[in-house]
Design an enzyme around this catalytic site. Structure first.
Site, PDB file in Angstrom:
ATOM      1  N   MET A  97     -49.279 -17.109   4.286  1.00 36.65           N
ATOM      2  CA  MET A  97     -49.590 -18.533   4.159  1.00 36.65           C
ATOM      3  C   MET A  97     -48.466 -19.356   4.776  1.00 36.65           C
ATOM      4  O   MET A  97     -47.314 -19.243   4.353  1.00 36.65           O
ATOM      5  CB  MET A  97     -49.747 -18.908   2.682  1.00 36.65           C
ATOM      6  CG  MET A  97     -50.919 -18.254   2.006  1.00 36.65           C
ATOM      7  SD  MET A  97     -50.967 -18.637   0.221  1.00 36.65           S
ATOM      8  CE  MET A  97     -49.718 -17.507  -0.371  1.00 36.65           C
ATOM      9  N   VAL A 155     -45.945 -12.986  -3.172  1.00 37.92           N
ATOM     10  CA  VAL A 155     -44.606 -12.769  -2.629  1.00 37.92           C
ATOM     11  C   VAL A 155     -44.022 -14.095  -2.156  1.00 37.92           C
ATOM     12  O   VAL A 155     -44.646 -14.810  -1.369  1.00 37.92           O
ATOM     13  CB  VAL A 155     -44.631 -11.768  -1.455  1.00 37.92           C
ATOM     14  CG1 VAL A 155     -43.215 -11.498  -0.956  1.00 37.92           C
ATOM     15  CG2 VAL A 155     -45.308 -10.466  -1.866  1.00 37.92           C
ATOM     16  N   GLY A 185     -44.601 -21.782   1.533  1.00 38.75           N
ATOM     17  CA  GLY A 185     -44.554 -20.643   2.435  1.00 38.75           C
ATOM     18  C   GLY A 185     -44.446 -19.313   1.729  1.00 38.75           C
ATOM     19  O   GLY A 185     -43.513 -19.081   0.985  1.00 38.75           O
ATOM     20  N   SER A 186     -45.388 -18.407   1.935  1.00 37.31           N
ATOM     21  CA  SER A 186     -45.420 -17.192   1.150  1.00 37.31           C
ATOM     22  C   SER A 186     -46.507 -16.250   1.662  1.00 37.31           C
ATOM     23  O   SER A 186     -47.111 -16.484   2.697  1.00 37.31           O
ATOM     24  CB  SER A 186     -45.677 -17.543  -0.316  1.00 37.31           C
ATOM     25  OG  SER A 186     -46.669 -18.557  -0.394  1.00 37.31           O
ATOM     26  N   ARG A 187     -46.773 -15.168   0.888  1.00 38.10           N
ATOM     27  CA  ARG A 187     -47.848 -14.253   1.249  1.00 38.10           C
ATOM     28  C   ARG A 187     -48.437 -13.637  -0.011  1.00 38.10           C
ATOM     29  O   ARG A 187     -47.825 -13.646  -1.081  1.00 38.10           O
ATOM     30  CB  ARG A 187     -47.348 -13.161   2.191  1.00 38.10           C
ATOM     31  CG  ARG A 187     -46.373 -12.216   1.572  1.00 38.10           C
ATOM     32  CD  ARG A 187     -45.797 -11.259   2.598  1.00 38.10           C
ATOM     33  NE  ARG A 187     -46.580 -10.045   2.748  1.00 38.10           N
ATOM     34  CZ  ARG A 187     -46.325  -9.113   3.657  1.00 38.10           C
ATOM     35  NH1 ARG A 187     -45.335  -9.276   4.521  1.00 38.10           N
ATOM     36  NH2 ARG A 187     -47.051  -8.025   3.728  1.00 38.10           N
TER      37      ARG A 187
END
Length: 217
Positions: A97, A155, A185-187
């Site tokens: 993301m 994450v 901001g991440s996943r």
């Protein structure tokens, strides 16, 4: 535009800071400079507001389907060993993301939460493979009515400093129900049984609650 509840405190703090900053600039530099900084501040604040947007969208509800737990881009599809809980080989599908994506996370299947843990860690860039095991993260295991288990991992990234997860062990959850939120901001990683059918490709953009990642057997 609807704002997600996880953004209320952040937006309030940012607003107070920007108002104080521009008030200080006004007294020190005058109205002309303040006009410029006010415009820049308003643009910055709009970007923050946009980050915490909570769009209204219908969820795909279908037995056996694995729906996207997040908006973003598929950056990993590979066979790995999941050694925290499942202790077996799995298919890992990871969605990255960016700061422009909606950052709400959703449960990809219906079932019962069998395991939940929050892990403190580093804040490497979320697109790096090591971020799945070394960054700040949460791990959620969901078991469906057939006894099949999948693992979902939020994450944190280089900018993401807070992960919110609503999962509770032994709680029944619905497909498409909100699982949590990751800031800036991440996943999200999915660990699926090896016999799962994957319907997405690398670099494909997916929409949370609406794109079907694949199917469980």
């Amino acid at each position: 535009m609807t704002i997600h509840k996880e953004g209320y405190s952040t937006l309030f703090v940012v607003l107070i800071v920007l108002l104080g900053l521009n008030a200080g600039i006004y007294f020190l530099a005058g109205i002309e400079i303040t006009n410029i900084t006010t415009f820049v501040s308003a643009l910055f604040y709009f970007l923050i507001v946009n980050f915490f947007r909570s769009p209204k969208r219908d969820a795909i509800i279908q037995d056996g389907a694995i729906i996207a737990p997040a908006d973003g881009k598929v950056v990993t599809i590979e066979e790995v060993v999941e050694d925290e809980y499942l202790k077996t080989k799995c298919l890992q599908v990871s969605i990255f993301m960016s700061v422009t994506n909606v950052h709400i996370n959703w449960f990809p299947i219906k079932g019962v939460v069998k395991y939940f843990r929050h892990h403190s860690g580093r804040f490497m860039a979320a697109y790096l493979p090591k971020s799945s095991t070394e960054n700040e993260r949460t791990t959620v295991v969901i078991e469906n009515h057939k006894g099949t288990q999948i693992l979902v991992r939020q994450v944190a990234g280089a900018m993401a400093r807070r992960i919110v997860c609503y999962a509770e062990e032994e709680k029944a959850i619905s497909q498409g129900e909100q699982m949590g939120f990751i800031k800036f901001g991440s996943r999200v990683d999915l660990y699926l049984p090896l016999d799962s059918r994957i319907d997405v490709q690398l670099e494909q953009k997916v929409t949370g609650r609406q794109t079907i990642i694949g199917w469980l057997k």
